[in-house]
Scaffold this motif. Structure first.
Motif, mmCIF file in Angstrom:
data_model
loop_
_atom_site.group_PDB
_atom_site.id
_atom_site.type_symbol
_atom_site.label_atom_id
_atom_site.label_comp_id
_atom_site.label_asym_id
_atom_site.label_seq_id
_atom_site.Cartn_x
_atom_site.Cartn_y
_atom_site.Cartn_z
ATOM 1 N N TYR A 35 0.977 -1.227 0.361
ATOM 2 C CA TYR A 35 0.184 -0.362 0.218
ATOM 3 C C TYR A 35 0.342 1.479 0.543
ATOM 4 N N ARG A 83 -3.008 -10.976 -1.486
ATOM 5 C CA ARG A 83 -2.093 -10.513 -0.921
ATOM 6 C C ARG A 83 -1.347 -11.617 0.071
ATOM 7 N N SER A 86 1.986 -11.898 -1.420
ATOM 8 C CA SER A 86 2.874 -10.236 -1.639
ATOM 9 C C SER A 86 3.070 -10.152 -0.048
ATOM 10 N N THR A 88 1.613 -9.710 2.689
ATOM 11 C CA THR A 88 0.873 -8.528 3.140
ATOM 12 C C THR A 88 0.518 -9.192 4.725
ATOM 13 N N VAL A 93 -4.460 -5.015 5.410
ATOM 14 C CA VAL A 93 -5.589 -4.715 4.617
ATOM 15 C C VAL A 93 -6.607 -4.574 5.400
ATOM 16 N N TYR A 146 -8.159 -15.381 4.220
ATOM 17 C CA TYR A 146 -6.477 -15.161 4.666
ATOM 18 C C TYR A 146 -6.042 -16.167 4.905
#
Length: 287
Positions: A35, A83, A86, A88, A93, A146
């Protein structure tokens, strides 16, 4: 109220680009974060595309609940997968979704200001319930998806680590070495107990050298598992030879009254292989 929902939906859909632009403009210069405003144009294009999907998904809650559920499932799979790829952190998030929520609600307020004579407080409360409820569901669904993705990845990595940490290396047509390195906890010992007999059978191993010289600590539970492994292999007709056994391992085995008298032991793998050098020389696998 369905007609008013449709009008708001049309307004939000016609302003998707503005909503995304405001969200993109709020990015900070956080190194390493997807981000971050310092990320590449390719990443920004990805974020814009996924933010548009987020906005469309939330807007669909104004029209039909089943449509929203369908879009939510698809959104979670795409965004959570991206995500996870990556790496993340989940809190980044969720924080990002919260920022989208704030911007989104401002556009609802903007629409209400443009039509204040037609929209009652009751309608605004109703819209608040739908939109905030939709964002709450997105956050919950994302977190769950996730978790499943990362848990599946960890399981695959753990399986690979376990497989690599317990190789049966053939040195002749019937002899193999099991080099054990590092700490052996109860879970790893159980994996050895379950996997090594099958590996030996598959490789037609008749004599297995279990080398413990790279193992620093073996507790009582692990010693018992090792003892069980030698017994299982013996029942399969596979002779076990333990090399690199440390005094503390012997002491633990004696305290537990584990009978390794039927297992040949050597101070080192080199000593064991040297003793069997003649047989190994005749049986060496072709290069």
């Amino acid at each position: 109220m369905d007609e008013q929902n449709l009008h708001l939906y049309d307004y939000l859909m016609s302003n998707l680009s503005r909503i995304t632009d405001e969200w993109i403009a709020q990015r900070n210069e956080e190194l390493g974060s997807i981000y971050s405003k310092n990320m590449s144009d390719e990443i920004e294009a990805l974020l814009r595309s996924q933010n548009k999907m987020t906005n469309e998904t939330v807007a669909s809650a104004l029209l039909d609940e089943s449509l929203f559920r369908k879009k939510k499932e698809n959104w979670a799979l795409i965004v959570a997968g991206s995500r996870a790829k990556s790496n993340t952190p989940i809190h980044e998030v969720l924080d990002s979704i919260s920022k989208v929520r704030s911007i989104y609600w401002r556009f609802v307020g903007e629409y209400a200001d443009l039509h204040q004579n037609l929209i009652s407080q009751k309608v605004l409360i109703y819209w608040s319930s739908i939109i905030h409820g939709a964002f709450d569901q997105l956050q919950s669904k994302f977190a769950h998806t996730y978790f499943l993705i990362m848990n599946k990845r960890r399981s695959a990595q753990q399986a690979l680590i376990e497989e690599l940490s317990s190789p049966v290396i053939p040195v002749t047509a019937t002899k193999g070495i099991l080099p054990l390195i590092g700490d052996i906890d109860t879970l790893r010992a159980q994996f050895l107990l379950e996997s090594i007999p099958a590996k030996c059978s598959k490789a037609n191993i008749e004599h297995l050298y279990i080398d413990l010289s790279g193992v620093s600590i073996i507790d009582t539970m692990v010693a018992q598992k090792l003892y069980q492994l030698t017994k299982i292999l013996s029942l399969l007709g596979i002779e076990c030879l333990i090399t690199g056994i440390r005094p503390e391992i012997v002491q633990t085995s004696v305290q537990l009254r584990l009978d390794f008298t039927g297992v040949s032991t050597f101070s080192s793998l080199q000593q064991a292989l040297s003793k069997h050098a003649f047989e190994l020389g005749k049986e060496l696998l072709p290069m």
